[in-house]
Design an enzyme around this catalytic site. Sequence first.
Site: not given
Length: 217
Positions: A29-32
């Site tokens: 996933t990512n940090l959004s």
Amino acid sequence: TQAKTLVGRRVLLTAGPTFEPIDPVRGITNLSSGKMGYALARACRDAGAEVTLISGPTALPRPAEVHFIAAGSALSMHAAVMEAVPHHDVFIAVAAVADYRVANASAEKLKKTPGQAPTLTLTENPDILASVAALPRAPFCVGFAAESHNLLAHAQAKRERKRVPLLVANLAQHAMGADDNEIVLLDDHGQHPLPRMDKTGAARAIVAHLAGMLPIR
Ligand code: C5P
């Protein structure tokens, strides 16, 4: 309070990160945080629009009086958007969609085998915004670009490549997870920098600009 500039418009948004499974309990996933997309969903609602929000996993409360669809992976977000899009006049792609997913994801939890690290093979995800913008009866499309360097050049290129009339550019190190945002709006007339403000203010300014670009009905 916000001017009712979107009365009668149906707005579809994506927000948040995607989660690309590796196995049933792990993923990429990512940090959004989803803050910008949720702020825009609320701003569109407050401007009188009927709003559908398709969101990846976030810790944010669901906005009131907004149709909400939860999505996990980029593929599921893409499918949800393609199903919803014919009922909307505007599409705002704010989600930080993973560029790649795991091609060899495991249906069972991976076991640790000492000395034998697994290899993940990645494969490209569909570009949701570009797919929507390419539809024969495409809604009015708005894209986002978060860049760490050469912001305006990359963002302008992205606007042309994805064929969206309005692109919101922001500096990635400021944007992700933060409560405020410094953005530049890019359209056919050029660059429109907005003063630094919180995401609620930025969302209202984006809505005001967007409303002025929509075809009169
Ligand atoms: O190319 P990049 O990911 O930087 O473009 C960002 C814009 O494209 C955002 O509006 C994002 O929501 C959208 N996008 C998308 N599907 C993807 C990748 C990006 O809708 N697979």
